[in-house]
Scaffold this motif. Sequence first.
Motif, PDB file in Angstrom:
ATOM      1  N   LEU A 144       0.837  -1.206   0.000  1.00 56.76           N
ATOM      2  CA  LEU A 144       0.000   0.000   0.000  1.00 56.76           C
ATOM      3  C   LEU A 144       0.870   1.253   0.000  1.00 56.76           C
ATOM      4  O   LEU A 144       0.610   2.194  -0.762  1.00 56.76           O
ATOM      5  N   ALA A 145       1.879   1.292   0.836  1.00 54.19           N
ATOM      6  CA  ALA A 145       2.758   2.463   0.891  1.00 54.19           C
ATOM      7  C   ALA A 145       3.426   2.698  -0.465  1.00 54.19           C
ATOM      8  O   ALA A 145       3.513   3.842  -0.930  1.00 54.19           O
ATOM      9  N   LYS A 146       3.875   1.638  -1.104  1.00 56.50           N
ATOM     10  CA  LYS A 146       4.493   1.752  -2.428  1.00 56.50           C
ATOM     11  C   LYS A 146       3.483   2.238  -3.461  1.00 56.50           C
ATOM     12  O   LYS A 146       3.785   3.097  -4.299  1.00 56.50           O
ATOM     13  N   HIS A 147       2.266   1.697  -3.387  1.00 60.74           N
ATOM     14  CA  HIS A 147       1.202   2.094  -4.319  1.00 60.74           C
ATOM     15  C   HIS A 147       0.870   3.574  -4.175  1.00 60.74           C
ATOM     16  O   HIS A 147       0.740   4.298  -5.178  1.00 60.74           O
ATOM     17  N   LEU A 148       0.750   4.049  -2.957  1.00 65.93           N
ATOM     18  CA  LEU A 148       0.404   5.451  -2.731  1.00 65.93           C
ATOM     19  C   LEU A 148       1.495   6.382  -3.230  1.00 65.93           C
ATOM     20  O   LEU A 148       1.208   7.470  -3.738  1.00 65.93           O
ATOM     21  N   SER A 154       1.901   9.433 -11.113  1.00 66.09           N
ATOM     22  CA  SER A 154       1.252   8.906 -12.319  1.00 66.09           C
ATOM     23  C   SER A 154      -0.202   9.341 -12.372  1.00 66.09           C
ATOM     24  O   SER A 154      -0.528  10.399 -12.933  1.00 66.09           O
ATOM     25  N   HIS A 155      -1.073   8.578 -11.774  1.00 71.39           N
ATOM     26  CA  HIS A 155      -2.511   8.830 -11.905  1.00 71.39           C
ATOM     27  C   HIS A 155      -2.942  10.177 -11.326  1.00 71.39           C
ATOM     28  O   HIS A 155      -3.692  10.921 -11.964  1.00 71.39           O
ATOM     29  N   TYR A 156      -2.505  10.485 -10.115  1.00 67.71           N
ATOM     30  CA  TYR A 156      -2.953  11.728  -9.486  1.00 67.71           C
ATOM     31  C   TYR A 156      -2.437  12.940 -10.242  1.00 67.71           C
ATOM     32  O   TYR A 156      -3.142  13.947 -10.371  1.00 67.71           O
TER      33      TYR A 156
END
Length: 241
Positions: A144-148, A154-156
């Motif tokens: 999760l930490a890596k994803h955020l 990228s997406h944000y």
Amino acid sequence: RSWRRRPSWTLGYWDIRGLAAPARMMLVYAGADFIDKTFELKPKEDGSGWDAAAWFEECRPPLRLQNAYINLPYVIDHSTGLVVAQSTAVYQYLGRKLGLLGSTEMEIAASEMTLAQAFDLRNELVRIVYPFSGTTPDKFPAALAKHLRAISSSHYDKLDRFLGEKPFFAGGRPTAGDFHVWEMLDQHELMAANASLPSPLSEFPALRAFHERFRSLPRLAPYFESEAARLPCNNRMANFQ
């Protein structure tokens, strides 16, 4: 759950927010009469997995006769009898029928592109939220930490730039893409807060303002006051519900 006495629509999905939340919000925002039909995933008595008979054995077979693509979510338009499946198709169909897809080619394109971008984000989220790709509960906090961290660049960043100074992604009023993006932003906010991690929106003022603006829309008050808004984000085997 039925939102009115004479429903014009039936929306079917698991008893979670998941991919149904954008459609639920669209229907409520438009003041539509609909049945929110939910299916429960239950643990099997022998502990070998999950029982999804309520959907796969009871409801899916007759719907499959009407639409070979049938899946969750689906929507039934009772004015025509049409059964629409696959999440993005559901959002686009509701958008067209409810006047929430845009009124110009530019607005329609913006709404549809935003739907696609939100679904890309959702697909990346699913890889860590559910254990099917190898993210077991013990690996989830690091994943999760890596994803955020990854979604910020990228997406944000893409969403923030596309939104710019507009109040909504296609212009001055909400369209289908806004509902999907808001749900994705909100789920990420919940996960970050639960893990005591910084808000992913903290570096994106336009997105943060959009998240607050959308949540405050008066026409969505009935949704946010309902049980549907308090459902788990993901299903029972997920690392975060």
